[in-house]
Design a protein around this motif. Structure first.
Motif, PDB file in Angstrom:
ATOM      1  N   LEU A   1      -7.828   8.989   0.512  1.00 28.39           N
ATOM      2  CA  LEU A   1      -8.136  10.102   1.412  1.00 28.39           C
ATOM      3  C   LEU A   1      -9.099  11.055   0.722  1.00 28.39           C
ATOM      4  CD1 LEU A   1      -4.713  11.239   2.961  1.00 28.39           C
ATOM      5  CD2 LEU A   1      -6.708  10.470   4.245  1.00 28.39           C
ATOM      6  N   ASP A   2     -10.060  11.608   1.480  1.00 34.02           N
ATOM      7  CA  ASP A   2     -10.916  12.646   0.918  1.00 34.02           C
ATOM      8  C   ASP A   2     -10.400  14.016   1.351  1.00 34.02           C
ATOM      9  OD1 ASP A   2     -11.833  13.170   3.526  1.00 34.02           O
ATOM     10  OD2 ASP A   2     -13.652  11.980   3.285  1.00 34.02           O
ATOM     11  N   GLY A   3     -11.092  15.065   0.971  1.00 31.47           N
ATOM     12  CA  GLY A   3     -10.632  16.421   1.229  1.00 31.47           C
ATOM     13  C   GLY A   3     -10.603  16.802   2.691  1.00 31.47           C
ATOM     14  N   ASP A   4     -11.291  16.041   3.546  1.00 30.53           N
ATOM     15  CA  ASP A   4     -11.279  16.290   4.986  1.00 30.53           C
ATOM     16  C   ASP A   4     -10.239  15.448   5.710  1.00 30.53           C
ATOM     17  OD1 ASP A   4     -13.395  18.162   4.917  1.00 30.53           O
ATOM     18  OD2 ASP A   4     -14.866  16.536   4.839  1.00 30.53           O
ATOM     19  N   GLY A   5      -9.468  14.673   4.942  1.00 37.43           N
ATOM     20  CA  GLY A   5      -8.446  13.839   5.553  1.00 37.43           C
ATOM     21  C   GLY A   5      -8.974  12.535   6.106  1.00 37.43           C
ATOM     22  N   ASN A   6     -10.183  12.143   5.690  1.00 34.66           N
ATOM     23  CA  ASN A   6     -10.762  10.876   6.144  1.00 34.66           C
ATOM     24  C   ASN A   6     -10.430   9.761   5.158  1.00 34.66           C
ATOM     25  OD1 ASN A   6     -12.044  12.018   8.449  1.00 34.66           O
ATOM     26  ND2 ASN A   6     -13.671  12.803   7.130  1.00 34.66           N
ATOM     27  N   LEU A   7     -10.271   8.556   5.678  1.00 37.42           N
ATOM     28  CA  LEU A   7      -9.882   7.423   4.853  1.00 37.42           C
ATOM     29  C   LEU A   7     -11.096   6.721   4.253  1.00 37.42           C
ATOM     30  CD1 LEU A   7      -6.990   5.894   6.983  1.00 37.42           C
ATOM     31  CD2 LEU A   7      -6.788   6.965   4.740  1.00 37.42           C
ATOM     32  N   HIS A   8     -10.942   6.276   3.014  1.00 29.53           N
ATOM     33  CA  HIS A   8     -11.968   5.509   2.308  1.00 29.53           C
ATOM     34  C   HIS A   8     -11.374   4.153   1.933  1.00 29.53           C
ATOM     35  CE1 HIS A   8     -14.984   8.799   1.253  1.00 29.53           C
ATOM     36  NE2 HIS A   8     -14.030   9.419   1.939  1.00 29.53           N
ATOM     37  N   VAL A   9     -12.024   3.091   2.370  1.00 32.59           N
ATOM     38  CA  VAL A   9     -11.629   1.735   2.004  1.00 32.59           C
ATOM     39  C   VAL A   9     -12.504   1.305   0.833  1.00 32.59           C
ATOM     40  CG1 VAL A   9     -11.392  -0.656   2.763  1.00 32.59           C
ATOM     41  CG2 VAL A   9     -11.011   1.212   4.390  1.00 32.59           C
ATOM     42  N   LEU A  10     -11.886   1.017  -0.303  1.00 30.87           N
ATOM     43  CA  LEU A  10     -12.626   0.606  -1.497  1.00 30.87           C
ATOM     44  C   LEU A  10     -12.288  -0.850  -1.786  1.00 30.87           C
ATOM     45  CD1 LEU A  10     -11.835   3.745  -3.705  1.00 30.87           C
ATOM     46  CD2 LEU A  10     -13.718   3.438  -2.094  1.00 30.87           C
ATOM     47  N   GLU A  11     -13.305  -1.693  -1.747  1.00 25.65           N
ATOM     48  CA  GLU A  11     -13.084  -3.128  -1.921  1.00 25.65           C
ATOM     49  C   GLU A  11     -13.952  -3.648  -3.055  1.00 25.65           C
ATOM     50  OE1 GLU A  11     -11.232  -6.789  -1.105  1.00 25.65           O
ATOM     51  OE2 GLU A  11     -10.752  -4.698  -0.630  1.00 25.65           O
ATOM     52  N   LEU A  12     -13.318  -4.247  -4.067  1.00 26.34           N
ATOM     53  CA  LEU A  12     -14.076  -4.812  -5.182  1.00 26.34           C
ATOM     54  C   LEU A  12     -14.654  -6.164  -4.797  1.00 26.34           C
ATOM     55  CD1 LEU A  12     -12.409  -2.561  -6.634  1.00 26.34           C
ATOM     56  CD2 LEU A  12     -12.531  -3.997  -8.660  1.00 26.34           C
TER      57      LEU A  12
ATOM     58  N   TYR B   1     -11.218  -4.977   7.267  1.00 24.95           N
ATOM     59  CA  TYR B   1     -10.305  -3.912   6.871  1.00 24.95           C
ATOM     60  C   TYR B   1     -10.595  -2.627   7.644  1.00 24.95           C
ATOM     61  CZ  TYR B   1      -9.244  -6.854   2.795  1.00 24.95           C
ATOM     62  OH  TYR B   1      -8.866  -7.880   1.966  1.00 24.95           O
ATOM     63  N   GLY B   2     -11.890  -2.310   7.780  1.00 32.75           N
ATOM     64  CA  GLY B   2     -12.266  -1.088   8.485  1.00 32.75           C
ATOM     65  C   GLY B   2     -11.801  -1.083   9.924  1.00 32.75           C
ATOM     66  N   SER B   3     -11.843  -2.240  10.579  1.00 31.64           N
ATOM     67  CA  SER B   3     -11.421  -2.316  11.984  1.00 31.64           C
ATOM     68  C   SER B   3      -9.936  -2.017  12.130  1.00 31.64           C
ATOM     69  CB  SER B   3     -11.734  -3.709  12.548  1.00 31.64           C
ATOM     70  OG  SER B   3     -10.907  -4.695  11.957  1.00 31.64           O
ATOM     71  N   TRP B   4      -9.150  -2.314  11.083  1.00 34.96           N
ATOM     72  CA  TRP B   4      -7.721  -2.001  11.127  1.00 34.96           C
ATOM     73  C   TRP B   4      -7.466  -0.560  10.697  1.00 34.96           C
ATOM     74  CZ3 TRP B   4      -4.214  -1.381   6.756  1.00 34.96           C
ATOM     75  CH2 TRP B   4      -2.887  -1.209   7.150  1.00 34.96           C
ATOM     76  N   VAL B   5      -8.107  -0.126   9.618  1.00 32.68           N
ATOM     77  CA  VAL B   5      -7.871   1.208   9.063  1.00 32.68           C
ATOM     78  C   VAL B   5      -8.254   2.301  10.053  1.00 32.68           C
ATOM     79  CG1 VAL B   5      -8.682   2.843   7.299  1.00 32.68           C
ATOM     80  CG2 VAL B   5      -8.004   0.528   6.648  1.00 32.68           C
TER      81      VAL B   5
END
Length: 238
Positions: free
Chosen positions: A64-75, A91-95
């Motif tokens: 989560l960032d400071g605005d409450g938005n989600l970040h998907v990090l994929e290696l 993943y983004g389509s589910w998140v």
């Protein structure tokens, strides 16, 4: 052309290029990001690692960032560009459908404390009432090939919130360094084509505001209009 990073040590008037090395594994890079996600350039609160989706796949890191938005990090690991891009879009389509309750549930399984408290400790602010208004998908790699660059750049031109960041590893005697480089500056796509894909929302006129005022049993909208005030919250944070 693929992104490349170099690092030099200045000895007097003579720069000496440091030899690039290899991280023992991208799993170690995942460890680094979980411990200090600010390596990506902004404050983030990691709320899940190796999160299993309903489709049986595992998201490397969710934050989560400071605005409450989600970040998907994929290696990227050893997957081809097509595989890793398809995976992060899946993943983004589910998140993007996750609501506040589900986000809190996911965080509870990863954090040692309540989501609200963990968020306040990282951002020195209360957890926003609305979460996940936007998402950001980031491919994390130790190197970036030209095919990945073309695919990510193409998607960004159409407003897809995806970016790629790569980390280079350098050694200088007993010292070790990480260098970071983004494929595209800024978190969200900003090209003209991307802008045309966004909702056609009028610019703010500098005069009118929209607020969520609450229910009639606790606040009087007529009083607010008469005396010119807005009211919200009611909890300790407010």
């Amino acid at each position: 052309m693929p992104v490349e990073m170099g690092m030099w040590r200045i000895d007097g008037d003579s720069p000496q290029r440091l030899p690039s090395g290899l991280l023992p594994s991208e799993a170690q890079l995942e460890d680094f990001l979980e411990r200090d996600p600010s390596l990506l350039g902004e404050k983030l609160l990691v709320i899940a690692r190796q999160l299993r989706t309903p489709h049986g796949k595992l998201i490397d890191l969710l934050a989560l960032d400071g605005d409450g938005n989600l970040h998907v990090l994929e290696l990227k690991r050893d997957r081809t560009p097509r595989e890793v891009v398809a995976q992060i879009l899946d993943y983004g389509s589910w998140v993007t459908e996750l609501g506040r309750e589900k986000i809190a549930e996911i965080a509870a399984e990863h954090l040692d404390t309540e989501l609200e408290q963990a968020f306040a400790e990282v951002f020195d602010a209360p957890l926003p009432d609305e979460l996940n208004n936007e998402i950001q998908m980031t491919i994390v790699a130790t190197e970036l090939d030209d095919s990945s660059e073309r695919i990510v750049t193409f998607l960004r031109e159409f407003g897809v919130p995806v970016n790629a960041v790569f980390f280079s590893y350098f050694e200088d005697g007993e010292r070790r360094y990480l260098g970071r480089s983004w494929l595209a500056s800024g978190g969200q796509p900003t090209t003209a084509r991307a802008a045309s894909k966004r909702s056609k929302q009028a610019e703010w006129n500098g005069r009118d505001w929209f607020v969520t005022f609450g229910d009639d049993s606790t606040r009087s909208w007529e009083d607010a209009r008469r005396y010119g005030f807005v009211s919200a919250g009611g909890g300790e944070w407010y």
